[in-house]
Design a protein around this motif. Structure first.
Motif, short mmCIF file in Angstrom:
data_model
loop_
_atom_site.label_atom_id
_atom_site.label_comp_id
_atom_site.label_asym_id
_atom_site.label_seq_id
_atom_site.Cartn_x
_atom_site.Cartn_y
_atom_site.Cartn_z
N LEU A 56 0.81 -1.28 0.05
CA LEU A 56 -0.25 0.01 0.06
C LEU A 56 0.92 1.25 0.05
CD1 LEU A 56 -2.92 0.97 0.16
CD2 LEU A 56 -2.95 1.05 2.59
N PRO A 57 1.91 1.23 0.85
CA PRO A 57 2.80 2.62 0.64
C PRO A 57 3.49 2.92 -0.61
CG PRO A 57 3.40 1.27 2.41
CD PRO A 57 2.47 0.39 1.95
N ALA A 58 3.31 1.87 -1.66
CA ALA A 58 4.05 2.07 -2.94
C ALA A 58 2.99 2.73 -3.71
CB ALA A 58 4.40 0.64 -3.44
N LEU A 59 1.84 2.98 -3.42
CA LEU A 59 0.88 3.66 -4.25
C LEU A 59 1.02 5.21 -4.20
CD1 LEU A 59 -2.54 1.58 -3.68
CD2 LEU A 59 -1.03 1.48 -5.72
N SER A 60 1.86 5.72 -3.22
CA SER A 60 1.84 7.25 -3.04
C SER A 60 3.04 7.57 -4.07
CB SER A 60 2.46 7.52 -1.88
OG SER A 60 1.66 6.93 -0.92
N ASP A 61 3.12 8.73 -4.52
CA ASP A 61 4.08 9.40 -5.48
C ASP A 61 5.35 9.29 -4.81
OD1 ASP A 61 2.17 10.02 -7.35
OD2 ASP A 61 1.78 11.99 -6.51
N ARG A 62 6.39 8.85 -5.68
CA ARG A 62 7.89 8.75 -5.26
C ARG A 62 8.32 10.28 -5.13
NH1 ARG A 62 10.12 3.94 -9.27
NH2 ARG A 62 9.19 2.16 -8.11
N ARG A 63 9.27 10.29 -4.40
CA ARG A 63 9.72 11.78 -4.24
C ARG A 63 10.66 12.24 -5.32
NH1 ARG A 63 13.49 13.85 1.20
NH2 ARG A 63 13.66 15.93 0.44
N ARG A 64 10.27 13.47 -5.98
CA ARG A 64 11.06 14.01 -6.94
C ARG A 64 12.14 14.62 -6.56
NH1 ARG A 64 5.47 14.34 -8.16
NH2 ARG A 64 4.66 12.77 -10.03
N SER A 65 13.06 14.83 -7.56
CA SER A 65 14.52 15.83 -7.25
C SER A 65 13.88 17.13 -7.35
CB SER A 65 15.48 15.46 -8.17
OG SER A 65 15.08 15.62 -9.66
N GLY A 66 12.96 17.66 -8.19
CA GLY A 66 12.62 18.75 -8.49
C GLY A 66 13.67 19.60 -9.17
N ARG A 67 13.30 20.96 -9.28
CA ARG A 67 14.50 21.89 -9.84
C ARG A 67 15.60 21.98 -8.95
NH1 ARG A 67 13.00 28.32 -10.81
NH2 ARG A 67 15.24 28.94 -11.94
N PRO A 68 16.67 22.32 -9.64
CA PRO A 68 17.80 22.18 -9.11
C PRO A 68 18.27 23.71 -8.33
CG PRO A 68 18.31 22.25 -11.35
CD PRO A 68 17.00 22.00 -11.24
N PRO A 69 18.66 23.74 -7.28
CA PRO A 69 18.50 25.11 -6.56
C PRO A 69 19.60 25.98 -7.17
CG PRO A 69 20.04 23.60 -5.31
CD PRO A 69 19.19 22.75 -6.48
N SER A 70 18.94 27.26 -7.27
CA SER A 70 19.77 28.42 -8.08
C SER A 70 20.74 29.03 -7.36
CB SER A 70 18.96 29.37 -8.61
OG SER A 70 17.78 28.84 -9.61
N PHE A 71 20.80 28.79 -5.97
CA PHE A 71 21.80 29.51 -5.10
C PHE A 71 22.17 28.60 -4.04
CE2 PHE A 71 18.51 32.69 -6.12
CZ PHE A 71 19.17 33.57 -6.64
N THR A 72 23.41 28.69 -3.67
CA THR A 72 24.28 27.76 -2.70
C THR A 72 23.80 28.12 -1.38
OG1 THR A 72 26.01 29.09 -2.59
CG2 THR A 72 26.15 27.33 -4.32
N PRO A 73 23.78 27.23 -0.40
CA PRO A 73 23.70 27.53 0.96
C PRO A 73 24.63 28.37 1.55
CG PRO A 73 23.40 24.89 0.73
CD PRO A 73 23.97 25.85 -0.64
N LEU A 74 25.88 28.57 1.14
CA LEU A 74 26.59 29.86 1.26
C LEU A 74 26.13 31.09 1.03
CD1 LEU A 74 29.34 30.70 2.77
CD2 LEU A 74 30.34 30.26 0.49
N GLN A 75 25.55 31.27 -0.19
CA GLN A 75 24.93 32.48 -0.78
C GLN A 75 23.58 32.79 0.23
OE1 GLN A 75 24.13 31.29 -4.62
NE2 GLN A 75 25.89 32.88 -5.41
N VAL A 76 22.74 31.74 0.56
CA VAL A 76 21.58 32.10 1.49
C VAL A 76 22.25 32.60 2.89
CG1 VAL A 76 19.61 31.21 2.54
CG2 VAL A 76 20.34 30.31 0.40
N ALA A 77 23.20 32.09 3.46
CA ALA A 77 23.88 32.37 4.62
C ALA A 77 24.40 33.76 4.60
CB ALA A 77 24.80 31.52 5.37
N GLU A 78 24.91 34.31 3.51
CA GLU A 78 25.61 35.37 3.37
C GLU A 78 24.47 36.64 3.16
OE1 GLU A 78 28.16 35.43 0.08
OE2 GLU A 78 29.59 34.43 0.94
N VAL A 79 23.42 36.28 2.68
CA VAL A 79 22.25 37.27 2.71
C VAL A 79 21.76 37.52 3.93
CG1 VAL A 79 20.00 37.82 1.60
CG2 VAL A 79 21.91 36.68 0.12
#
Length: 254
Positions: A56-79
């Motif tokens: 039954l759990p297999a009937l759920s959607d699989r996790r998608r990778s989605g759009r790749p991030p445009s900003f790195t975590p370092l840039q987020v921390a600097e902002v």
């Protein structure tokens, strides 16, 4: 599985997948299931194989990778670090940051090649950072504000308040810290103390001449708040806001 297939509150995709499993359990081939459900044979085959492999759990959607991030975590921390600083510390002629100004400053510092104000607002909202609501008159960061050694003085000599601060808890809190206070009593407190007699205790000391100072300060603030720019604090720079306060004070004293 039947509740999932025939439930009124079941999402449409989950209902279709549960229907495929139920029809397959009855021995229906893929072509017949596809005809009854209105889906492609490959779709029916996919969900049958997933249910056979994962249940039954297999009937759920699989996790998608989605759009790749445009900003790195370092840039987020600097902002975020830039938003936590005063604009004057960075050499920017502003009194407080706004999201468009932060986005322009990020591009000017080459932290990111391009950035929108909505992106900055979303990052700051995740950590509840609101630099545009910074109260510089309460949280003073100017190192030259107080000259001299020792701990800054934070305890006032006297507190002057209106009748909204005349509770016994506030008076006891001020008294135990050695802070003198001038607060008038409410009429109901005066009546209750008189009704109780001696157990009601003595009335607190009240100096009318000292209390007049509070009225003077409040009237001065009300006069200054008649200026729309001072009351709303929409000025972008500290220099313009200080100039408005100086001009309003000169007109008051003229």
């Amino acid at each position: 599985m039947k509740k999932m297939a025939y439930g009124h509150k079941t999402p449409h995709q989950a209902r279709q997948r549960a229907t495929i499993v139920l029809l397959a359990a009855r021995g229906c081939p893929n072509s017949r299931i596809a005809a009854q459900t209105g889906m492609h044979v490959d779709t029916v085959r996919t969900w049958r194989s997933r249910f056979a492999g994962g249940g039954l759990p297999a009937l759920s959607d699989r996790r998608r990778s989605g759009r790749p991030p445009s900003f790195t975590p370092l840039q987020v921390a600097e902002v975020k670090a830039l938003a936590c600083q005063l604009p004057a510390e960075t050499g920017t002629p502003l009194s407080r940051w706004s999201c468009p100004e932060l986005a322009r400053e990020v591009v000017a510092r080459a932290i990111a090649p391009a950035m929108s104000a909505s992106t900055v607002r979303r990052w700051l909202k995740a950590d509840a950072i609101k630099p545009w609501q910074y109260r510089s008159w309460i949280f003073i960061r100017d190192p030259d504000f107080r000259i001299g050694p020792g701990r800054p003085r934070v305890r006032p000599d006297r507190v002057i308040g209106d009748k909204g601060y005349t509770s016994k808890a506030i008076r006891a809190w001020l008294r135990c810290r050695g802070i003198a206070h001038t607060i008038p009593e409410r009429s109901d407190q005066v009546r209750n103390r008189a009704r109780r007699g001696s157990p009601g205790g003595r009335p607190p000391a009240f100096d009318k001449q000292v209390y007049k100072r509070r009225n003077l300060v409040e009237r001065c603030f009300n006069r200054l708040n008649q200026w729309r720019g001072i009351a709303t604090r929409y000025d972008k720079t500290a220099q313009s806001y200080r100039a408005a306060g100086t001009l309003a004070s000169l007109l008051m004293w003229a």
